[in-house]
Write a protein that holds these residues in place. Structure first.
Motif, short mmCIF file in Angstrom:
data_model
loop_
_atom_site.label_atom_id
_atom_site.label_comp_id
_atom_site.label_asym_id
_atom_site.label_seq_id
_atom_site.Cartn_x
_atom_site.Cartn_y
_atom_site.Cartn_z
N LEU A 1 0.82 -1.21 0.00
CA LEU A 1 0.00 0.00 0.00
C LEU A 1 0.86 1.26 0.00
O LEU A 1 0.57 2.23 -0.73
CB LEU A 1 -0.94 -0.01 1.21
N ASP A 2 1.93 1.27 0.78
CA ASP A 2 2.80 2.45 0.82
C ASP A 2 3.49 2.66 -0.53
O ASP A 2 3.63 3.80 -0.99
CB ASP A 2 3.85 2.29 1.92
N ASN A 3 3.93 1.59 -1.17
CA ASN A 3 4.56 1.72 -2.48
C ASN A 3 3.58 2.23 -3.54
O ASN A 3 3.95 3.01 -4.42
CB ASN A 3 5.14 0.37 -2.93
N ILE A 4 2.33 1.77 -3.46
CA ILE A 4 1.32 2.21 -4.43
C ILE A 4 1.09 3.71 -4.32
O ILE A 4 1.01 4.42 -5.33
CB ILE A 4 0.01 1.43 -4.21
N ALA A 5 0.99 4.19 -3.07
CA ALA A 5 0.78 5.63 -2.89
C ALA A 5 2.03 6.44 -3.22
O ALA A 5 1.95 7.51 -3.84
CB ALA A 5 0.34 5.90 -1.45
N LYS A 6 3.20 5.94 -2.83
CA LYS A 6 4.43 6.69 -3.03
C LYS A 6 4.76 6.84 -4.51
O LYS A 6 5.18 7.91 -4.97
CB LYS A 6 5.58 5.99 -2.30
N ASN A 7 4.57 5.77 -5.29
CA ASN A 7 4.93 5.79 -6.70
C ASN A 7 3.75 6.12 -7.62
O ASN A 7 3.90 6.07 -8.84
CB ASN A 7 5.51 4.42 -7.10
N GLN A 8 2.58 6.43 -7.00
CA GLN A 8 1.39 6.81 -7.76
C GLN A 8 1.08 5.80 -8.85
O GLN A 8 0.95 6.13 -10.03
CB GLN A 8 1.57 8.21 -8.35
N VAL A 9 0.98 4.56 -8.44
CA VAL A 9 0.72 3.46 -9.38
C VAL A 9 -0.75 3.50 -9.78
O VAL A 9 -1.64 3.70 -8.94
CB VAL A 9 1.06 2.10 -8.73
N LYS A 10 -1.01 3.30 -11.05
CA LYS A 10 -2.38 3.32 -11.54
C LYS A 10 -3.15 2.11 -11.03
O LYS A 10 -2.59 1.05 -10.76
CB LYS A 10 -2.39 3.34 -13.07
N PHE A 11 -4.46 2.30 -10.95
CA PHE A 11 -5.32 1.26 -10.39
C PHE A 11 -5.26 -0.03 -11.22
O PHE A 11 -5.20 -1.13 -10.67
CB PHE A 11 -6.76 1.78 -10.32
N PHE A 12 -5.24 0.10 -12.53
CA PHE A 12 -5.26 -1.10 -13.38
C PHE A 12 -3.94 -1.86 -13.30
O PHE A 12 -3.90 -3.07 -13.52
CB PHE A 12 -5.57 -0.71 -14.82
N VAL A 13 -2.85 -1.17 -13.00
CA VAL A 13 -1.57 -1.87 -12.81
C VAL A 13 -1.65 -2.77 -11.58
O VAL A 13 -1.20 -3.93 -11.61
CB VAL A 13 -0.42 -0.85 -12.67
N VAL A 14 -2.23 -2.26 -10.50
CA VAL A 14 -2.39 -3.06 -9.29
C VAL A 14 -3.32 -4.24 -9.55
O VAL A 14 -3.05 -5.37 -9.12
CB VAL A 14 -2.92 -2.18 -8.15
N VAL A 15 -4.43 -3.98 -10.25
CA VAL A 15 -5.38 -5.07 -10.56
C VAL A 15 -4.70 -6.14 -11.40
O VAL A 15 -4.87 -7.35 -11.14
CB VAL A 15 -6.61 -4.50 -11.28
N ASN A 16 -3.93 -5.75 -12.39
CA ASN A 16 -3.24 -6.74 -13.23
C ASN A 16 -2.22 -7.53 -12.45
O ASN A 16 -2.04 -8.74 -12.68
CB ASN A 16 -2.57 -6.04 -14.42
N TYR A 17 -1.54 -6.86 -11.51
CA TYR A 17 -0.56 -7.60 -10.70
C TYR A 17 -1.23 -8.70 -9.90
O TYR A 17 -0.77 -9.85 -9.89
CB TYR A 17 0.17 -6.64 -9.76
N PHE A 18 -2.34 -8.37 -9.24
CA PHE A 18 -3.03 -9.39 -8.45
C PHE A 18 -3.70 -10.43 -9.34
O PHE A 18 -3.89 -11.58 -8.93
CB PHE A 18 -4.04 -8.73 -7.52
N ARG A 19 -4.05 -10.06 -10.55
CA ARG A 19 -4.61 -11.04 -11.48
C ARG A 19 -3.55 -12.06 -11.89
O ARG A 19 -3.83 -13.26 -11.94
CB ARG A 19 -5.16 -10.31 -12.71
N PHE A 20 -2.34 -11.59 -12.18
CA PHE A 20 -1.28 -12.52 -12.55
C PHE A 20 -0.70 -13.25 -11.34
O PHE A 20 0.00 -14.25 -11.50
CB PHE A 20 -0.16 -11.78 -13.29
N LEU A 21 -0.99 -12.73 -10.14
CA LEU A 21 -0.51 -13.40 -8.93
C LEU A 21 -1.36 -14.63 -8.59
O LEU A 21 -0.88 -15.53 -7.89
CB LEU A 21 -0.53 -12.41 -7.76
N VAL A 22 -2.59 -14.69 -9.08
CA VAL A 22 -3.49 -15.80 -8.75
C VAL A 22 -2.91 -17.16 -9.17
O VAL A 22 -2.92 -18.10 -8.37
CB VAL A 22 -4.88 -15.56 -9.37
N PRO A 23 -2.40 -17.34 -10.41
CA PRO A 23 -1.82 -18.66 -10.76
C PRO A 23 -0.65 -19.05 -9.86
O PRO A 23 -0.50 -20.23 -9.52
CB PRO A 23 -1.37 -18.48 -12.21
N PHE A 24 0.17 -18.07 -9.49
CA PHE A 24 1.29 -18.37 -8.59
C PHE A 24 0.79 -18.87 -7.25
O PHE A 24 1.31 -19.86 -6.70
CB PHE A 24 2.13 -17.09 -8.41
N LEU A 25 -0.24 -18.20 -6.69
CA LEU A 25 -0.80 -18.63 -5.41
C LEU A 25 -1.49 -19.98 -5.54
O LEU A 25 -1.39 -20.82 -4.65
CB LEU A 25 -1.77 -17.58 -4.89
N PHE A 26 -2.20 -20.19 -6.64
CA PHE A 26 -2.87 -21.48 -6.84
C PHE A 26 -1.84 -22.62 -6.87
O PHE A 26 -2.06 -23.68 -6.26
CB PHE A 26 -3.66 -21.46 -8.14
#
Length: 813
Positions: A479-504
């Motif tokens: 959360l701190d990195n997202i706010a500090k680097n002003q990461v776009k919302f869709f970048v965060v969504v895509n990261y967690f989307r691609f993280l799902v296969p790794f977690l599975f």
């Protein structure tokens, strides 16, 4: 406090404690690999390591304490409701709203503990964790240096041929200091390493070596000096104490945050609101859980845990969205952080009026009830719905019994009319009929389908629930990195989307374990296992569907890791670097100014240094090439080649060097011969361009065969491949744990059968934690060279196969 209050407190507290342990250890697992690596290196006392472990838990407890309150109330009161204990209380004149008193006491106590953690214990623990980590980093600084790998430091390049287990004695050391004018090359047979924390350096005591100082553009400017002993200092980032550095926002005290002005004040306000919002979550969870748990329902503890996961996912999803908007400044910190608490508390207050009614009269409660009925229908179908079909199947398996003998009439007792008719017909005495029950040996039978339906339902539930919990926990870490680097919302969504296969991939064997424990535990508690054994079906036969499903899952995981998973891991790693503000990882053709030559044995004889390498165009060329040829016995320089430019000739299969010089050293380095050339055909440089054109990739971003080829190339070039070799073994060993751990779970499931779903879930997570800790320990041992890679990769599987076989054979069938 009344006896009834003590009874309710005990019921809720016991289940809350189980939920707390489950959630805490699940979220603690990602820290195990790092901590096990520290343990393996024996660089700290047991007390310091224990304190390091303890400092991880406060941050995790901030999330899991509110979850535990929700789980405890829903499961504890839900069990009392399912057993009609709450109805008995109402019949005795004790209103159901009276339940709010003991539940409120526990929620208040938990909220106080959470508040203490968020305000004081948590920040102090994070500061202590960083301090100990810095101390261990300094103590382990020599461990960070890998053998046969060029390490680059400010103004210096370091290469070590071999490192002992204690990492205090280096053998065959190469040190290079380069400037715009001169190059200083130091070679030594061995070195003693001592970390200096005060100065932030590694102190090297070199023995039996030489130093070469030269100017590449001037072959006449070259000096050589030998030494018996020489001392060097290598500055390492992170080695010097950082206790005086600026603490992060999560490490700062509440008074410091409140006094913050100017730049950073908005982020401090968001953090202040977060520290007060999580304790209040304990109260609002209890307020929502009491009316939900008081409503009569089937499913007992399992249904309570399912509803808990759904509510936790909904709450933190709202919290994540609100916190993200608050960090971006789109809403105020109060609205963004407190929105989840406000909506959850509002829902709890809306459900309270209909708490003591059989049917709620409020619109919101009726809406909740409709959703619960739909979900209960799905849950019942998973646990064994379509009971009419099961009953029909059981009736069809019962043979018809003929009443009669000799030439008498046969009356079949198959209907009520036939039975009534049999009462008025005088039957002669007959001999008892012989009943023949036929058992089918095919697969799948109705029992197998029933077992698999329950098992797959729990498997899906565990996977969805814990994948979401891991993503929530990961989001709060970023959360701190997202706010500090002003990461776009869709970048965060895509990261967690691609993280799902790794977690599975990593959670699927764990989900198999828990699902098997819960399925068989519930069946054992409901005496279904007793009925199955009474019908002549062995528990060995009962276990085959679960073991077969685990084997099928292992094949699927192996296929996933060799096809799509490497791509998903590359994408999520690139997005993670973007979120953290790091430069994107270059995978193809990276620039490396130092690389060992091809090695025919354990000793590298040649080292290449270059300023530019272009392997994509034709011809392939070097710019500013230096080649150092060493004696494999004494590790002293025997030849040095410098060329302004070098081109690869595919027709002659040789490197053509231009505008340079060659210096050959004789038996003594003080005696040498220099040759200046305009064009030189270097036949002794037998490394083709493919040797320098390599990919730098992580093991989880390659398939099994790609990693095998990559290891072979690095090994041929003289790189240390110990950790990669362990990870290569784990690519095969890890999927195999799915059927193994399912095999182990079967006997344990029957041992905790009286505890039902919650007991199976708790023990399943406990076994999973043991496996992850064991796997992390052996991976760390293999990574530092204290164990062969094949043993480090397969040892956890072998241990669990042995334990599973032992307990499985002792299982009473």
């Amino acid at each position: 406090m009344r006896i009834i209050d003590k009874y309710i407190c005990k019921e809720v507290f016991s289940h809350a404690l189980v939920g707390l342990l489950i959630f805490t250890f699940v979220l603690f697992v990602p820290k195990l690999i790092t901590l096990m690596t520290i343990v393996v290196r024996h660089s700290a006392s047991a007390s310091r390591l224990g304190l390091l472990f303890l400092c991880v838990f406060p941050y995790v407890l901030t999330f899991t304490l509110p979850m535990a309150v929700l789980v405890g109330v829903l499961i504890g009161l839900g069990r009392m409701s399912a057993d009609s204990e709450l109805i008995a209380l109402s019949a005795l004149g004790v209103g159901l709203r009276r339940v709010l008193v003991p539940v409120g006491v526990l929620a208040t106590f938990t909220a106080g503990a959470t508040l203490a953690i968020t305000l004081w214990v948590g920040p102090a623990a994070q500061r202590t964790f960083r301090q100990i980590s810095d101390e261990l980093t300094s103590a382990q600084a020599s461990y960070e240096v890998q053998p046969r790998v060029f390490q680059e430091y400010p103004g210096m390049v370091l290469y070590i041929q071999d490192i002992d287990t204690a990492a205090t004695h280096w053998t065959r050391v190469l040190l290079v200091q380069q400037s715009d004018k001169n190059t200083e090359l130091t070679l030594a047979e061995n070195a003693i390493v001592i970390p200096d924390r005060e100065r932030g350096n590694l102190e090297l005591h070199l023995h039996n070596g030489s130093t070469h100082i030269s100017t590449p553009g001037d072959p006449t400017n070259y000096t050589v000096s030998t030494f018996g002993k020489s001392d060097w200092s290598i500055p390492l980032s992170g080695l010097k104490s950082t206790s005086t550095s600026t603490p992060t926002v999560t490490e700062r005290t509440i008074s410091d945050l409140m006094a913050t002005t100017g730049k950073g004040s908005y982020e401090a306000r968001v953090e202040i609101q977060r520290r007060f919002a999580f304790p209040v979550a304990c109260m609002v969870f209890a307020l929502l859980a009491v009316p939900l748990a008081a409503r009569p329902r089937r499913g007992g503890r399992a249904m309570g845990f399912i509803v808990s996961l759904l509510l936790v996912c909904g709450y933190y999803l709202i919290f994540i969205v609100g916190a993200g908007l608050a960090k971006e400044g789109k809403v105020s910190p109060v609205l963004g952080i407190w929105a989840a608490n406000f909506l959850t508390g509002l829902a709890g207050l809306a459900l309270l009026p209909g708490m003591e009614q059989i049917r709620s009269s409020t619109r919101l409660s009726r809406w909740f009830e409709r959703i619960a009925d739909k979900f209960k229908g799905w849950y019942e179908s998973v646990r064994g719905g379509r009971r009419n079909q099961d009953a029909a199947g059981r009736l069809s398996s019962v043979p018809d019994v003929s009443l009669g003998a000799g030439g008498g009439k046969h009356v079949h007792a198959t209907s009520g009319a036939a039975a009534e008719k049999a009462r008025v017909i005088r039957l002669r005495p007959v001999r008892p009929a012989r009943l023949r029950v036929r058992h089918s040996s095919g697969f799948p039978q109705m029992l197998d389908l029933y077992l698999l339906r329950n098992f797959l339902g729990y498997f899906l539930l565990v996977m969805v629930g814990f994948v979401f919990l891991f993503e929530i926990f990961t989001f709060f870490e970023l959360l701190d990195n997202i706010a500090k680097n002003q990461v776009k919302f869709f970048v965060v969504v895509n990261y967690f989307r691609f993280l799902v296969p790794f977690l599975f991939y990593h959670l699927a064997p764990f989900a198999v374990l828990v699902a098997a424990m819960v399925t068989l535990g519930v069946m054992s508690k409901n005496n279904e296992v007793v009925a199955i054994k009474a019908s002549g079906v062995s528990l060995y036969r009962l276990a085959w569907p679960i073991i077969g499903t685990g084997a099928a899952l292992a094949a699927g995981l192996l296929l996933l890791s060799n096809t799509y998973l490497p791509y998903f891991n590359q994408r999520q790693d690139a997005l993670l670097n973007q979120i953290r503000g790091r430069p994107a990882q270059t995978y193809m053709n990276p620039h490396r100014s130092w690389i060992p030559g091809a090695s025919t044995g354990t000793i590298n004889k040649k080292f290449y240094n270059y300023q530019v390498f272009d392997g994509e165009n034709k011809p392939v060329l070097f710019g500013g090439l230096n080649v150092f040829e060493l004696d494999p016995v004494t590790f002293q320089l025997r030849r040095r080649i410098h060329a302004t430019r070098a081109e690869w000739s595919p027709e002659q299969n040789v490197w053509i060097l231009k505008d340079g010089w060659v210096r050959d050293f004789e038996t003594d380095e003080s005696h040498y011969h220099t040759t200046i050339f305009q064009v030189y055909s270097a036949a002794e440089l037998d490394e083709a361009p493919s040797h320098f054109n390599r990919e730098v990739r992580q093991s989880d971003e390659m398939s099994w065969r790609e990693l095998q080829t990559y290891i072979g190339e690095l090994k041929q070039s003289g790189f240390d491949v110990g950790r990669l070799s362990v990870q290569w073994q784990e690519k095969l060993a890890f999927p195999m744990i799915a059927p193994i751990i399912a095999f182990l779970s079967i006997p344990f499931a029957f041992y905790v059968g009286t505890r039902g779903a919650v007991g199976g879930l708790a023990l399943g997570i406990g076994i999973g934690i043991v496996y992850w800790a064991t796997s992390a320990l052996f991976e760390a041992l293999g990574g530092v060279g204290q164990m062969p890679p094949i043993l480090a990769g397969w040892a956890p599987d072998a241990i669990f196969i042995f334990l599973g076989t032992y307990f499985f054979l002792k299982m009473p069938t």
